[in-house]
Motif scaffolding. Structure first.
Motif, PDB file in Angstrom:
ATOM      1  N   ARG A   5       0.852  -1.181   0.000  1.00  0.00           N
ATOM      2  CA  ARG A   5       0.000   0.000   0.000  1.00  0.00           C
ATOM      3  C   ARG A   5       0.892   1.238   0.000  1.00  0.00           C
ATOM      4  NH1 ARG A   5      -4.160  -2.703  -0.918  1.00  0.00           N
ATOM      5  NH2 ARG A   5      -5.268  -3.842   0.652  1.00  0.00           N
ATOM      6  N   HIS A   6       0.543   2.214  -0.813  1.00  0.00           N
ATOM      7  CA  HIS A   6       1.329   3.440  -0.898  1.00  0.00           C
ATOM      8  C   HIS A   6       0.371   4.605  -1.049  1.00  0.00           C
ATOM      9  CE1 HIS A   6       4.368   6.323  -2.071  1.00  0.00           C
ATOM     10  NE2 HIS A   6       3.713   6.569  -3.182  1.00  0.00           N
ATOM     11  N   PHE A   7       0.450   5.544  -0.137  1.00  0.00           N
ATOM     12  CA  PHE A   7      -0.343   6.763  -0.244  1.00  0.00           C
ATOM     13  C   PHE A   7       0.488   7.779  -0.995  1.00  0.00           C
ATOM     14  CE2 PHE A   7      -1.211  11.047   1.323  1.00  0.00           C
ATOM     15  CZ  PHE A   7      -2.509  11.169   0.867  1.00  0.00           C
ATOM     16  N   ILE A  17       9.248   5.632 -10.140  1.00  0.00           N
ATOM     17  CA  ILE A  17      10.338   4.670 -10.219  1.00  0.00           C
ATOM     18  C   ILE A  17      10.494   4.082  -8.822  1.00  0.00           C
ATOM     19  CG2 ILE A  17      12.149   6.420  -9.870  1.00  0.00           C
ATOM     20  CD1 ILE A  17      13.851   4.522 -11.806  1.00  0.00           C
ATOM     21  N   ILE A  18      10.659   2.764  -8.757  1.00  0.00           N
ATOM     22  CA  ILE A  18      10.694   2.045  -7.487  1.00  0.00           C
ATOM     23  C   ILE A  18      11.991   1.257  -7.402  1.00  0.00           C
ATOM     24  CG2 ILE A  18       9.543   0.313  -6.052  1.00  0.00           C
ATOM     25  CD1 ILE A  18       6.964   1.022  -7.673  1.00  0.00           C
ATOM     26  N   ARG A  24      12.145   2.150  -2.232  1.00  0.00           N
ATOM     27  CA  ARG A  24      11.947   3.599  -2.283  1.00  0.00           C
ATOM     28  C   ARG A  24      11.155   3.929  -3.544  1.00  0.00           C
ATOM     29  NH1 ARG A  24      16.940   7.645  -2.052  1.00  0.00           N
ATOM     30  NH2 ARG A  24      17.596   5.774  -0.987  1.00  0.00           N
ATOM     31  N   ILE A  25      10.208   4.837  -3.421  1.00  0.00           N
ATOM     32  CA  ILE A  25       9.385   5.255  -4.553  1.00  0.00           C
ATOM     33  C   ILE A  25       9.626   6.739  -4.797  1.00  0.00           C
ATOM     34  CG2 ILE A  25       7.034   5.541  -5.433  1.00  0.00           C
ATOM     35  CD1 ILE A  25       6.213   3.236  -3.550  1.00  0.00           C
ATOM     36  N   GLU A  26       9.961   7.081  -6.028  1.00  0.00           N
ATOM     37  CA  GLU A  26      10.141   8.490  -6.392  1.00  0.00           C
ATOM     38  C   GLU A  26       9.220   8.835  -7.546  1.00  0.00           C
ATOM     39  OE1 GLU A  26      14.051  10.107  -6.756  1.00  0.00           O
ATOM     40  OE2 GLU A  26      14.896   8.559  -5.431  1.00  0.00           O
ATOM     41  N   ASP A  27       8.743  10.078  -7.528  1.00  0.00           N
ATOM     42  CA  ASP A  27       7.874  10.567  -8.591  1.00  0.00           C
ATOM     43  C   ASP A  27       8.680  10.937  -9.823  1.00  0.00           C
ATOM     44  OD1 ASP A  27       5.698  10.320  -6.909  1.00  0.00           O
ATOM     45  OD2 ASP A  27       5.658  12.442  -6.368  1.00  0.00           O
ATOM     46  N   GLY A  57      14.107  -0.278 -10.742  1.00  0.00           N
ATOM     47  CA  GLY A  57      15.556  -0.230 -10.857  1.00  0.00           C
ATOM     48  C   GLY A  57      16.174  -0.333  -9.474  1.00  0.00           C
ATOM     49  N   VAL A  58      17.454  -0.034  -9.363  1.00  0.00           N
ATOM     50  CA  VAL A  58      18.166  -0.040  -8.088  1.00  0.00           C
ATOM     51  C   VAL A  58      18.693   1.373  -7.839  1.00  0.00           C
ATOM     52  CG1 VAL A  58      20.111  -1.020  -6.801  1.00  0.00           C
ATOM     53  CG2 VAL A  58      18.811  -2.464  -8.370  1.00  0.00           C
ATOM     54  N   CYS A  59      18.331   1.961  -6.701  1.00  0.00           N
ATOM     55  CA  CYS A  59      18.765   3.326  -6.380  1.00  0.00           C
ATOM     56  C   CYS A  59      20.263   3.348  -6.074  1.00  0.00           C
ATOM     57  CB  CYS A  59      17.943   3.908  -5.240  1.00  0.00           C
ATOM     58  SG  CYS A  59      18.300   3.212  -3.609  1.00  0.00           S
ATOM     59  N   LYS A  60      20.853   4.519  -6.171  1.00  0.00           N
ATOM     60  CA  LYS A  60      22.296   4.669  -5.932  1.00  0.00           C
ATOM     61  C   LYS A  60      22.696   4.259  -4.518  1.00  0.00           C
ATOM     62  CE  LYS A  60      23.599   6.150  -9.912  1.00  0.00           C
ATOM     63  NZ  LYS A  60      24.386   5.313 -10.792  1.00  0.00           N
ATOM     64  N   ASP A  61      21.831   4.539  -3.510  1.00  0.00           N
ATOM     65  CA  ASP A  61      22.145   4.132  -2.136  1.00  0.00           C
ATOM     66  C   ASP A  61      22.284   2.616  -2.022  1.00  0.00           C
ATOM     67  OD1 ASP A  61      22.146   6.764  -1.288  1.00  0.00           O
ATOM     68  OD2 ASP A  61      20.076   6.687  -0.559  1.00  0.00           O
TER      69      ASP A  61
END
Length: 65
Positions: A5-7, A17-18, A24-27, A57-61
């Motif tokens: 679930r994501h608000f 992008i997830i 992590r989800i970014e707009d 994808g995979v985030c830089k962190d």
């Protein structure tokens, strides 16, 4: 994950992008090329009211770990 679930406080049309690791989800607010229409396999069974695009994808962190 289907049961995640994501608000999303941003109600304007946008995409996401997830990160496949930390989730992590970014707009993504930039315009993407429009779809040309529903595939024939479903267009006779649905009336399209909107759509969204989800990138994974995979985030830089996570990549640094």
């Amino acid at each position: 994950e289907a049961d995640r679930r994501h608000f999303d406080p941003d109600a304007t049309p946008h995409h996401h992008i997830i990160c496949s690791i930390c989730r992590r989800i970014e707009d993504i607010s930039e315009e993407l090329p429009q779809m040309t229409g529903l595939p024939g396999s479903v267009k006779n069974r649905y009336r399209l009211t909107g759509y969204s695009v989800e990138f994974h994808g995979v985030c830089k962190d996570c990549e640094r770990k």
